[in-house]
Design a protein around this motif. Structure first.
Motif, PDB file in Angstrom:
ATOM      1  N   ASP A 168      21.576  -7.843  10.026  1.00 36.73           N
ATOM      2  CA  ASP A 168      21.316  -6.794  10.820  1.00 36.73           C
ATOM      3  C   ASP A 168      19.941  -6.862  11.601  1.00 36.73           C
ATOM      4  N   LYS A 169      19.263  -7.701  10.931  1.00 39.00           N
ATOM      5  CA  LYS A 169      17.553  -7.712  11.631  1.00 39.00           C
ATOM      6  C   LYS A 169      17.505  -9.091  12.745  1.00 39.00           C
ATOM      7  N   THR A 170      18.591  -9.766  13.001  1.00 43.68           N
ATOM      8  CA  THR A 170      18.478 -10.953  13.827  1.00 43.68           C
ATOM      9  C   THR A 170      17.809 -10.660  15.057  1.00 43.68           C
ATOM     10  N   ASP A 171      17.897  -9.425  15.541  1.00 42.45           N
ATOM     11  CA  ASP A 171      17.455  -9.220  16.832  1.00 42.45           C
ATOM     12  C   ASP A 171      15.977  -8.855  16.851  1.00 42.45           C
ATOM     13  N   GLN A 172      15.003  -8.999  15.588  1.00 37.47           N
ATOM     14  CA  GLN A 172      13.653  -9.062  15.549  1.00 37.47           C
ATOM     15  C   GLN A 172      13.169 -10.205  15.520  1.00 37.47           C
ATOM     16  N   LYS A 194      15.550 -13.341  19.382  1.00 39.53           N
ATOM     17  CA  LYS A 194      16.056 -12.158  19.197  1.00 39.53           C
ATOM     18  C   LYS A 194      17.647 -11.676  19.573  1.00 39.53           C
ATOM     19  N   PRO A 195      18.475 -12.775  19.202  1.00 41.07           N
ATOM     20  CA  PRO A 195      19.863 -12.495  19.437  1.00 41.07           C
ATOM     21  C   PRO A 195      20.456 -11.037  18.447  1.00 41.07           C
ATOM     22  N   LYS A 196      21.152 -10.493  19.147  1.00 39.90           N
ATOM     23  CA  LYS A 196      22.318  -9.459  18.412  1.00 39.90           C
ATOM     24  C   LYS A 196      22.694  -9.871  17.235  1.00 39.90           C
ATOM     25  N   PRO A 197      22.944  -9.130  16.093  1.00 36.33           N
ATOM     26  CA  PRO A 197      23.616  -9.734  14.956  1.00 36.33           C
ATOM     27  C   PRO A 197      24.816 -10.256  15.410  1.00 36.33           C
ATOM     28  N   ASP A 199      25.908 -12.030  17.937  1.00 32.30           N
ATOM     29  CA  ASP A 199      25.439 -13.215  18.855  1.00 32.30           C
ATOM     30  C   ASP A 199      24.828 -14.210  18.105  1.00 32.30           C
ATOM     31  N   ASN A 203      21.324 -16.619   9.964  1.00 32.10           N
ATOM     32  CA  ASN A 203      20.300 -15.653   9.807  1.00 32.10           C
ATOM     33  C   ASN A 203      18.939 -16.153   9.561  1.00 32.10           C
TER      34      ASN A 203
END
Ligand code: G1P
Length: 298
Positions: A168-172, A194-197, A199, A203
């Motif tokens: 859930d943190k891939t967008d960082q 920074k993809p949404k989880p 997409d 990880n």
């Protein structure tokens, strides 16, 4: 192209708004972890990896960084008079004599890729390192950049530090897709910023340590702005991938995300526990505090 890495770029132009009001007049890179500013940890890591030219990409209100790495005559004189030898040593030894500091002003905050590109004339046609001081890495027995230099010397291609993060943190982060996810050092197939989880291709997240071949500096010239108006280093690395292998490197050590308050506080506790005089006072409460910080979002 020489294989030796002697230059490191430190993008330090960011505003650090997450730490306001502390960072209203102090650069976020000067926030201390126990008794040393974040930027000093990154510089020490670079010097330990054989770097002798430090290139700071600065912005407005960042004079404190140049002052920190400069000689402080009055302070040294005072400490000498008072015979505070130990304290004198801590300020005299911040940077060894053979290391040079170069400051380049990034006049517009156009993103990490733009900041790195500002170093082009100084870097020239050599591979170089990039260190983001927000990512404080406790490299256990060997500092992270020194580990990466070894990997670079073996392969001769760019090396980027990565670690697994919660899905859930891939967008960082910049997220990579790799050849062999189980391997310590493996070729990157794709990289996305920074993809949404939903997409994200994996990880495996990029942390702020890069060794890059100089071709990246040319590619940054034609890298367009993203939706937020910034030139992303990740996009230039994506272009580099179609020309040269780029490796994802799983370093040994612990990374503290000092760009977040919880990560910064946790780093302070963990580094304090490494100081003999503080460990005694902190050890009882530290486990509870660290557990609470692990559940903190910011
Ligand atoms: C930058 C990079 C990102 C990388 C991160 C590591 O993002 O753009 O790809 O994963 O550093 O800290 P920033 O944290 O500056 O937004």
């Amino acid at each position: 192209m020489s294989k030796k890495i002697t230059k490191a770029v430190f993008p330090v132009g960011g505003l650090g708004t997450r730490f306001l009001p502390a960072t209203k007049s102090i650069p976020k890179e000067m926030l201390p972890v126990v008794d040393k500013p974040l930027i000093q940890y990154a510089v020490e890591e670079a010097v330990a990896a054989g770097i002798d030219t430090l290139i700071f990409i600065t912005g407005r209100n960042k004079q404190a960084i140049a002052n920190h790495f400069d000689k402080a005559y009055e302070l040294e004189h005072e400490l000498e008079l008072k015979q505070k030898e130990e304290r004198l040593r801590t300020i005299r030894e911040i940077i060894p004599a053979h290391v040079d500091c170069i400051y380049i002003r990034q006049s517009e905050a156009l993103g990490l890729g733009h900041a790195v590109h500002c170093a082009k004339k100084v870097v020239g046609n050599e591979p170089f390192a990039v260190l983001l001081a927000d990512d404080l890495i406790d490299g256990n027995s060997q500092p992270c950049l020194a580990q990466m230099v070894e990997a670079f010397e073996e392969r001769g291609n760019s090396v980027i530090a990565v670690e697994e993060v919660d899905h859930d943190k891939t967008d960082q982060y910049g997220i990579v897709e790799v050849d062999d996810a189980a391997s310590k050092c493996t070729a990157i197939q794709a990289i996305v910023e920074k993809p949404k989880p939903a997409d994200a291709p994996s990880n495996l997240a990029v942390v702020g340590r890069y060794i890059l071949t100089p071709r990246i500096l040319q590619l940054l010239e034609t890298t367009g702005k993203d939706a937020g108006g910034e030139i992303q280093l990740t996009d230039a690395i994506s272009a580099l991938l179609s020309e040269q292998p780029v490796n994802a490197f799983k370093f040994n050590g612990v990374r503290h995300d000092c760009g977040s308050k919880a990560g910064f506080l946790r780093a302070n506790i963990e580094f304090a526990l490494q100081h003999a005089d503080l460990e005694e006072q902190l050890k009882e409460s530290s486990d509870k505090i660290c557990e609470a910080l692990d559940h903190q979002k910011d």
